[in-house]
Design a protein around this motif. Sequence first.
Motif, PDB file in Angstrom:
ATOM      1  N   TYR A 115       0.604  72.680 -32.637  1.00 14.39           N
ATOM      2  CA  TYR A 115       0.957  71.353 -32.100  1.00 14.39           C
ATOM      3  C   TYR A 115       1.826  71.476 -30.853  1.00 14.39           C
ATOM      4  N   THR A 116       1.698  70.509 -29.958  1.00  9.63           N
ATOM      5  CA  THR A 116       2.511  70.527 -28.742  1.00  9.63           C
ATOM      6  C   THR A 116       3.964  70.220 -29.109  1.00  9.63           C
ATOM      7  N   ILE A 117       4.856  70.558 -28.168  1.00 12.76           N
ATOM      8  CA  ILE A 117       6.277  70.281 -28.370  1.00 12.76           C
ATOM      9  C   ILE A 117       6.474  68.774 -28.607  1.00 12.76           C
ATOM     10  N   GLY A 118       5.774  67.964 -27.801  1.00 10.32           N
ATOM     11  CA  GLY A 118       5.895  66.501 -27.933  1.00 10.32           C
ATOM     12  C   GLY A 118       5.506  66.034 -29.333  1.00 10.32           C
ATOM     13  N   GLU A 119       4.374  66.574 -29.826  1.00  4.13           N
ATOM     14  CA  GLU A 119       3.913  66.162 -31.162  1.00  4.13           C
ATOM     15  C   GLU A 119       4.936  66.549 -32.231  1.00  4.13           C
ATOM     16  N   GLN A 120       5.569  67.702 -32.045  1.00  2.00           N
ATOM     17  CA  GLN A 120       6.522  68.160 -33.066  1.00  2.00           C
ATOM     18  C   GLN A 120       7.823  67.363 -33.031  1.00  2.00           C
ATOM     19  N   ILE A 121       8.228  66.946 -31.829  1.00  2.00           N
ATOM     20  CA  ILE A 121       9.414  66.089 -31.750  1.00  2.00           C
ATOM     21  C   ILE A 121       9.093  64.731 -32.385  1.00  2.00           C
ATOM     22  N   ASN A 122       7.884  64.215 -32.089  1.00  2.00           N
ATOM     23  CA  ASN A 122       7.478  62.923 -32.660  1.00  2.00           C
ATOM     24  C   ASN A 122       7.469  62.936 -34.178  1.00  2.00           C
ATOM     25  N   GLU A 123       7.067  64.078 -34.739  1.00  2.00           N
ATOM     26  CA  GLU A 123       7.007  64.211 -36.190  1.00  2.00           C
ATOM     27  C   GLU A 123       8.379  63.937 -36.819  1.00  2.00           C
ATOM     28  N   THR A 124       9.411  64.534 -36.210  1.00  2.00           N
ATOM     29  CA  THR A 124      10.780  64.339 -36.717  1.00  2.00           C
ATOM     30  C   THR A 124      11.186  62.873 -36.575  1.00  2.00           C
ATOM     31  N   LEU A 125      10.842  62.268 -35.441  1.00  2.29           N
ATOM     32  CA  LEU A 125      11.219  60.875 -35.208  1.00  2.29           C
ATOM     33  C   LEU A 125      10.476  59.942 -36.162  1.00  2.29           C
ATOM     34  N   ARG A 126       9.161  60.220 -36.352  1.00  7.77           N
ATOM     35  CA  ARG A 126       8.320  59.348 -37.173  1.00  7.77           C
ATOM     36  C   ARG A 126       8.851  59.300 -38.607  1.00  7.77           C
ATOM     37  N   PHE A 127       9.281  60.458 -39.118  1.00 11.14           N
ATOM     38  CA  PHE A 127       9.731  60.536 -40.512  1.00 11.14           C
ATOM     39  C   PHE A 127      11.037  59.776 -40.742  1.00 11.14           C
ATOM     40  N   HIS A 128      11.899  59.762 -39.721  1.00 11.47           N
ATOM     41  CA  HIS A 128      13.234  59.212 -39.962  1.00 11.47           C
ATOM     42  C   HIS A 128      13.530  57.909 -39.229  1.00 11.47           C
TER      43      HIS A 128
END
Length: 340
Positions: A115-128
């Motif tokens: 996954y791209t860096i952007g997608e991985q940052i989004n993952e953290t944001l989406r969860f919380h």
Amino acid sequence: MEHLLELRNVSIDLPKGKRKPPVKLVEGVDLSIRKKQNFGVVGESGCGKSITCSAIMGLLSYPLTIGAGSSIRFQREDGSEVEITSLPKSELRKLRGKDISMIFQEPMTALDPMYTIGEQINETLRFHTSLTKAEMYDTALEMLKKVKIPRPEQILADYPHHLSGGMLQRVMIAIALINNPRLLIADEPTTALDVTIQAQILDLMNELRESYDTSVIMITHDLGVIAETCEEVAVFYAGQVVEQASVDVIFHETAHPYTTGLLRSVTSLGGERKELYTIRGTVPTAGNFSAGCRFADRCEHCMEICKKAPPALTEVAPGHLCRCWLHAGEAEQADKEAAV
Ligand SMILES: Nc1ncnc2c1ncn2[C@@H]1O[C@H](COP(=O)(O)OP(=O)(O)O)[C@@H](O)[C@H]1O
Ligand code: SF4
Ligand SMILES: [Mg+2]
């Protein structure tokens, strides 16, 4: 609860089957971390630093378990307290990445290569959080700027293998701080980096701390890193705290012979170059600890009593704890000497 995090009598067990008692990899650890405090944990490899942090995150890996009678209490933002050792998995997941986050020595192992860096940052944001896609993009971009990543728009679209070790560690710091955690655990965050990049990352962490209300637990084998980043430090040896004090006291009124050894192995402090020194011998593995002081076979000051009876962690001066017969109270020492 006065502190942000309180560990009381924490032990970590390695089970040895039904008939045998577990091996205690970590034993009797008491630590208190205040709000906004920069707390250091130092010790050679194998002393139990990382598994203690995994216990704080509620992430002990199989087959390790938290020992009976251990308590890890954490204060949430609303002032409520949670006992991490008995928190359900779903609650732990909510805590991690939001209230408590962590950065590791090897950022590559924490990031997904697919996954791209952007997608991985989004993952953290989406969860919380409940941010929209556009808001998430803006937040991610803003955060990459805060950790001083050049060309942040490009980096968001990149995959982890496109980035250098130093850049990846900046990304990890961005992900760790993006939800404004109350506690950040940094486990040897600069050990894998070369010296110049290491200094830049420590500077960055110090700078960011000013603008966040985050407490930091900095884990390292290097007292030089502690000197640069922390106010208070606990020295771990063979699964126990052997000395704890303010960084100033640890450096200038060192009490434990193990800490003295660690200090002598720091290559440069305050610009002054020292000869490279290594403490003779190696850290004993759990299950092979001596009946007395666990440091006895490596210690230049070892006495008869050290081989027979384990020293207790005692207060040698206000706020300064040490686990060594050289500094035990006179009454306690006389008692033990009479007994051995
Ligand atoms: N999953 C595991 N199973 C068995 N032993 C383990 C496990 N994880 C860690 N250990 C042992 O626990 C001790 C402490 O490990 P660790 O916390 O990683 O040390 P440090 O971070 O201080 O280098 C070491 O002796 C290590 O071998
Ligand atoms: S208790 Fe004895 S062996 Fe252990 S550190 Fe102190 S002097 Fe050395
Ligand atoms: Mg470790």
